[in-house]
Write a protein that holds these residues in place. Sequence first.
Motif, PDB file in Angstrom:
ATOM      1  N   ARG A   1       0.802  -1.180   0.198  1.00 14.16           N
ATOM      2  CA  ARG A   1       0.249  -0.056  -0.035  1.00 14.16           C
ATOM      3  C   ARG A   1       0.789   1.238   0.047  1.00 14.16           C
ATOM      4  O   ARG A   1       0.273   2.188  -0.070  1.00 14.16           O
ATOM      5  CB  ARG A   1      -1.032  -0.097   1.250  1.00 14.16           C
ATOM      6  N   ASP A   2       2.013   1.015   0.296  1.00 12.83           N
ATOM      7  CA  ASP A   2       2.969   2.175   0.187  1.00 12.83           C
ATOM      8  C   ASP A   2       2.994   2.914  -1.095  1.00 12.83           C
ATOM      9  O   ASP A   2       3.682   2.523  -2.062  1.00 12.83           O
ATOM     10  CB  ASP A   2       4.356   1.534   0.531  1.00 12.83           C
ATOM     11  N   LYS A   3       2.563   4.170  -1.059  1.00 13.26           N
ATOM     12  CA  LYS A   3       2.415   4.996  -2.260  1.00 13.26           C
ATOM     13  C   LYS A   3       3.697   5.441  -2.969  1.00 13.26           C
ATOM     14  O   LYS A   3       3.870   5.185  -4.172  1.00 13.26           O
ATOM     15  CB  LYS A   3       1.529   6.349  -1.882  1.00 13.26           C
ATOM     16  N   ASN A   4       4.769   5.582  -2.067  1.00 18.30           N
ATOM     17  CA  ASN A   4       6.031   5.843  -2.713  1.00 18.30           C
ATOM     18  C   ASN A   4       6.411   4.763  -3.401  1.00 18.30           C
ATOM     19  O   ASN A   4       7.181   4.842  -4.545  1.00 18.30           O
ATOM     20  CB  ASN A   4       6.873   6.514  -1.715  1.00 18.30           C
ATOM     21  N   LEU A   5       6.445   3.620  -2.765  1.00 15.25           N
ATOM     22  CA  LEU A   5       7.040   2.434  -3.288  1.00 15.25           C
ATOM     23  C   LEU A   5       6.234   2.075  -4.744  1.00 15.25           C
ATOM     24  O   LEU A   5       6.996   1.514  -5.605  1.00 15.25           O
ATOM     25  CB  LEU A   5       6.853   1.126  -2.473  1.00 15.25           C
TER      26      LEU A   5
END
Lengths: 262, 233
Positions: free
Chosen positions: A126-130
């Motif tokens: 869910r990590d947007k940056n990733l």
Amino acid sequence: MTAQATPIMQITDAIVEVKDLHLYYGDSEALRGITMSIPRKKVTALIGPSGCGKSTFIRCFNRMNDLIESIRISGEITIDDQDIYDNSVDVIELRRRVGMVFQKWNPFPKSIYENVIYGLRIAGVRDKNLLDETVEKSLKRAALWDEMKDRLHESAMGMSGGQMQRLCIARAIAVSPEIILMDEPCSALDPRSTSRIEELIRELQGDYTIIIVTHNMQQAARVSDFTAYFYIGELVEFGLTKRVFTSPVRKETEDYITGRFG
Amino acid sequence: MIQSLAVEREKLKQRLLQLGSEVENNLIKAEKALINFDPKLAAEIVSADVGIDDLEISVEEKCMQIFARHQPVAGDLRFVVTVLKINNDLERIGDLAAKIADRILLLARKEYVPFSSQQTAQFPEQFRQMFAESIKMVKMSLDSFVDMDADLAYKVRLWDDQVDEAKKAIRVQIEAIIQSDSSQQQYLGMLLSVSRSLERIADHATHIAEDVIYMLQGLIVRHVTEGRGRMGG
């Protein structure tokens, strides 16, 4: 006379080892005892006339054949010494390690962005940056970033065929596979799109192990490091592409690649 | 497509053989022109070389067309590459025959009287041998190509040593005559040049044989002795 090459080359740094692989569709034996190694981080082309078992063969590497009920398999396939048909193997994880690109591109009816990160979404990331990073990295790797960076949230269905196929490659790359299987990835593309995919394959070589099935002899000669010739479920010849296409050992290979047969 | 490549191969082969036979003819004439000191025949050789050059270009163009249209691989690829290389060697052999003819013409313009008529020295017998062997090597190398005969090609390589020996013997003999009779220097110098040309013709025939071995066996035997080779590619 010295230095006579053997029909089946021994590989020192192999990622996949196949031992005496038999595969039956019901009573019909589609693979008749294949033993070969797939070289790590190289491009291996599988060639042979229709029905020789080459697509069936690569579908064993990510257990795509499990989906067909009438199939029976014996023998052994190991990826880095792990038997991929062992009961303990997580097939989902196997398919992350062994990605696949098909003859006809199959993007999902979603945005370009969502297509690329589909595998990560399924895995619960869910990590947007990733996710953003993965999209950029994968599209760059698939030589699509410059064309698509301003259209990431548009539907993938508006892309050209060649772009969609590169998107499928980006999607395969996004989950960091070790092996990418390609089943005639260019057969529905025009020459220009074909050459872009071929360039891409050459660029990915060195980072990924690529196994490509192709009916286009010149494509096999251009993109691969190693070539395997299959005929009626048997591996006839396997060696360095530059040797197979200049001095094949077996007459059957010669007849096939020179178009005298098949 | 498949059949047409076979047809193209055959046409290419015929054209190369035509070149081969014209080169052989010029070589045979060169021997006669030298031994009989015949400037008229020598002039014929020089003018025929123009046709040989044209044929060489047409063979090369045909090879290029086959590469572009058929993208040959394996045996077909080795065949076309071999033709391309044999083509070069034949053209060089043609040039060397013309060079021998040129030497004869040069001396004729100086109204030179060949030494054989002066009876001061024997025409070195090794010349006949060198001519015979060089011509035979060219013929054998082309036969090995036509008949796809690797054994014959290997034999051509063995003959090359004999031609080299004959050339050495000629040099020793000619140098001895020059020391005893310096008036013959110009003519004998020409003979030395002819012997060098013949030696190079034999070398080109050897290259042709080596290319035939590659075509047939995929083995590169150049720069290797004892009939051993390494796989090409």
